[in-house]
Design an enzyme around this catalytic site. Structure first.
Site, short mmCIF file in Angstrom:
data_model
loop_
_atom_site.label_atom_id
_atom_site.label_comp_id
_atom_site.label_asym_id
_atom_site.label_seq_id
_atom_site.Cartn_x
_atom_site.Cartn_y
_atom_site.Cartn_z
N ARG A 76 8.37 36.74 -72.96
CA ARG A 76 8.18 36.38 -71.56
C ARG A 76 8.94 37.13 -70.54
O ARG A 76 8.34 37.72 -69.39
CB ARG A 76 8.59 34.77 -71.45
CG ARG A 76 7.44 33.91 -72.20
CD ARG A 76 7.87 32.49 -72.35
NE ARG A 76 8.34 32.06 -70.99
CZ ARG A 76 9.32 31.02 -70.99
NH1 ARG A 76 10.06 30.64 -72.13
NH2 ARG A 76 9.74 30.60 -69.87
N HIS A 120 1.48 22.35 -57.23
CA HIS A 120 1.28 21.48 -58.40
C HIS A 120 0.61 20.24 -57.96
O HIS A 120 0.88 19.52 -56.88
CB HIS A 120 2.72 21.21 -58.87
CG HIS A 120 2.68 20.25 -60.05
ND1 HIS A 120 2.52 20.65 -61.42
CD2 HIS A 120 2.94 18.97 -60.19
CE1 HIS A 120 2.48 19.68 -62.30
NE2 HIS A 120 2.84 18.69 -61.67
C1 GAR Z 1 -4.57 23.41 -59.14
O1 GAR Z 1 -4.89 21.68 -59.10
C2 GAR Z 1 -3.20 23.53 -59.39
O2 GAR Z 1 -2.43 22.68 -58.33
C3 GAR Z 1 -2.81 23.39 -60.63
O3 GAR Z 1 -3.94 24.22 -61.14
C4 GAR Z 1 -5.12 24.02 -60.44
C5 GAR Z 1 -5.70 25.43 -60.33
O4 GAR Z 1 -6.70 25.34 -59.44
N1 GAR Z 1 -1.55 24.09 -60.94
C6 GAR Z 1 -0.68 23.39 -61.97
O5 GAR Z 1 -0.93 22.26 -62.74
C7 GAR Z 1 0.53 24.20 -62.05
N2 GAR Z 1 1.60 23.37 -62.73
P1 GAR Z 1 -7.21 26.67 -58.74
O6 GAR Z 1 -7.24 27.72 -59.89
O7 GAR Z 1 -8.65 26.30 -58.43
O8 GAR Z 1 -6.42 27.15 -57.55
#
Ligand code: GAR
Length: 224
Positions: A76, A120
């Site tokens: 990582r 988030h």
């Molecule tokens: C979003 O809902 C974001 O908040 C979440 O992934 C989705 C991505 O959507 N992120 C997380 O859960 C991070 N912990 P997108 O690719 O359409 O922006």
């Protein structure tokens, strides 16, 4: 924090999938609501919609394959070192994690202290991690929402910049709730970037103060 910039804020967006938050930020920049330039969009997944969206808007898109780094104890960190090289080559001021489903290490976090944001889909500190809309429903919460925060080494733990709340309805499924939250994500992420670009975010410990040129309630955006 960049104040009185003569050139636009240089932003990199890291995304692993659909890229709707990336799109919201692109749209806000193109509409003149956010004074920034996306200098690269980077993904740890090949052929994702986020990279396609970047290409469509003439933005530089990069896939950095995690495979060559896999299997080493520091895989990582070495991946993040490669990523950091790219960010530094592009003279990136602000890194935006937008559906970036890879935990970032100290390598990136220390290079971008208070200069890396994440979005988030929960009202942190409730429900960090995955499947958070289902967890909020199952817990019986009446409100859910989303959070933009600075990134620290703890997952979904950094200082909170903006949050938006939405109701949880009796008939909600994780999918319907996620849709309602996403509408707010697309509003608060560009807003947080613009506040950063204006040099209006002041971090003191865990608290982020929004320097108010005018009276504002931006830290609490409530929505239906
Ligand atoms: C979003 O809902 C974001 O908040 C979440 O992934 C989705 C991505 O959507 N992120 C997380 O859960 C991070 N912990 P997108 O690719 O359409 O922006």
């Amino acid at each position: 924090m960049p104040i009185n910039r003569t050139t636009p804020l240089r932003v990199a967006v890291l995304a692993s999938g659909r890229g709707s938050n990336l799109q919201a930020i692109i749209d806000a920049i193109e509409a003149g609501q956010v004074e920034a330039e996306i200098v690269c969009v980077i993904s740890n997944k090949k052929d994702v919609a986020a990279l396609e969206r970047a290409r469509k808007h003439g933005l530089k898109d990069l896939f950095i394959d995690p495979k060559p780094f896999a299997g080493r104890p520091d895989s990582r960190e070495t991946y993040d070192r490669a990523l950091l090289d790219v960010l530094q080559q592009h003279e990136v001021d602000l890194v935006l994690l937008a559906g970036y489903m890879k935990i970032v290490t100290a390598v990136l976090v220390t290079a971008y202290v208070n200069r890396m944001m994440n979005i988030h889909p929960s009202l942190l500190p409730s429900f960090p991690g995955l499947d958070v809309q289902k967890k909020a429903i199952d817990w019986g919460c009446k409100l859910a929402g989303c959070t933009v925060h600075f990134v620290t080494e703890g997952v979904d733990e950094g200082p909170i910049i903006i949050q938006a709340a939405v109701p949880i309805l009796d008939e909600d499924t994780p999918e319907t709730l996620a849709e309602r939250i996403l509408i707010q994500e697309h509003k608060i992420y560009p807003r947080a970037v613009q506040l950063f670009a204006e040099g209006r975010l002041k971090v003191e410990g865990r608290r982020v103060f929004i320097d108010a040129g005018k009276l504002t309630d931006e830290a609490i955006i409530s929505a239906v």
